[in-house]
Design an enzyme around this catalytic site. Structure first.
Site, PDB file in Angstrom:
ATOM      1  N   PRO A  23      33.880  40.294  45.104  1.00 44.13           N
ATOM      2  CA  PRO A  23      34.161  40.892  43.460  1.00 44.13           C
ATOM      3  C   PRO A  23      33.308  40.024  42.618  1.00 44.13           C
ATOM      4  CG  PRO A  23      36.539  39.681  44.624  1.00 44.13           C
ATOM      5  CD  PRO A  23      35.389  39.574  45.375  1.00 44.13           C
ATOM      6  N   HIS A  24      32.323  41.041  42.058  1.00 43.97           N
ATOM      7  CA  HIS A  24      31.648  39.879  41.270  1.00 43.97           C
ATOM      8  C   HIS A  24      30.943  41.131  39.726  1.00 43.97           C
ATOM      9  CE1 HIS A  24      28.620  41.447  44.498  1.00 43.97           C
ATOM     10  NE2 HIS A  24      28.140  41.810  43.373  1.00 43.97           N
ATOM     11  N   GLY A  25      30.951  40.311  38.619  1.00 39.05           N
ATOM     12  CA  GLY A  25      30.644  41.470  37.342  1.00 39.05           C
ATOM     13  C   GLY A  25      29.620  40.915  36.714  1.00 39.05           C
TER      14      GLY A  25
END
Length: 153
Positions: free
Chosen positions: A66-68
Site C-alpha cells: 500500500p502506498h500514496g
C-alpha cells in the site's frame, strides 16, 4: 536507493493484529506515525485508502505494498508489518496477504516513489526471503533481514 534509508526499525510490526484491509492500513499508519511523530496517523490512513480505491496494492504471493503521496512530507517513509494469520487484501492472485510494506512519499516525488516500489517488489519476489520474514520472531530481526537482503547486489 536502499530500503534502510526510508524504513526505520521503529516502523516494523512483527505481528499485525488486524483482520481486514482497513484495519491493516490503520495499523501500518499508526506504526508510521509512531516512528515519525510529525505525521498524523489519520491522514496517513486517508492517503493509503485513496490509493486502494484505484485498485488493490496486493501484488500476490502474500505481499502487498500500500502506498500514496502526502503533501508537506519532505522524505520517503515506510512501515512494514507481518500478519501471521493472513488477511484478504484483494490481492491479484486471490490469496491471503501476510507481508505489508506501506510506503508514503512526498507529493512531488514520482521518481523516488517509483524506484522504491520497484526495489520493494524485486526484493519480495524471492520465496526464500518471504519465508524467512515470516519465520522471524521480532521486529528487529525482520528489519535486519530486510536490510541484509536489500544489501545484496
Amino acid at each position: 536507493m536502499r530500503i534502510s534509508e526510508f524504513l526505520s526499525p521503529e516502523a516494523v510490526v512483527a505481528d499485525l493484529r488486524a483482520r481486514d484491509k482497513q484495519e491493516i492500513l490503520r495499523e501500518l499508519s499508526a506504526a508510521l506515525a509512531q516512528a515519525h511523530p510529525s505525521l498524523k496517523g489519520e491522514r496517513l490512513v486517508e492517503v493509503l485508502r485513496e490509493r486502494e480505491k484505484l485498485g488493490s496494492t496486493g501484488i500476490g504471493e502474500g505481499v502487498a505494498i500500500p502506498h500514496g503521496k502526502l503533501s508537506g512530507l519532505t522524505q520517503l517513509v515506510a512501515a512494514f508489518g507481518v500478519s501471521r494469520q493472513g488477511v484478504d487484501f484483494e490481492a491479484i492472485d486471490g490469496k491471503s496477504t501476510h507481508l505489508f510494506f506501506a510506503l508514503v512519499a512526498p507529493e512531488n516525488s514520482a521518481g523516488v516513489h517509483l524506484k522504491a516500489l520497484a526495489r520493494i517488489s524485486r526484493l519480495f519476489k524471492n520465496p526464500r526471503f518471504r519465508a524467512s520474514i515470516l519465520e522471524a520472531p521480532t521486529a528487529e530481526a525482520i528489519h535486519a533481514l530486510i536490510v541484509q537482503e536489500d544489501a545484496r547486489p
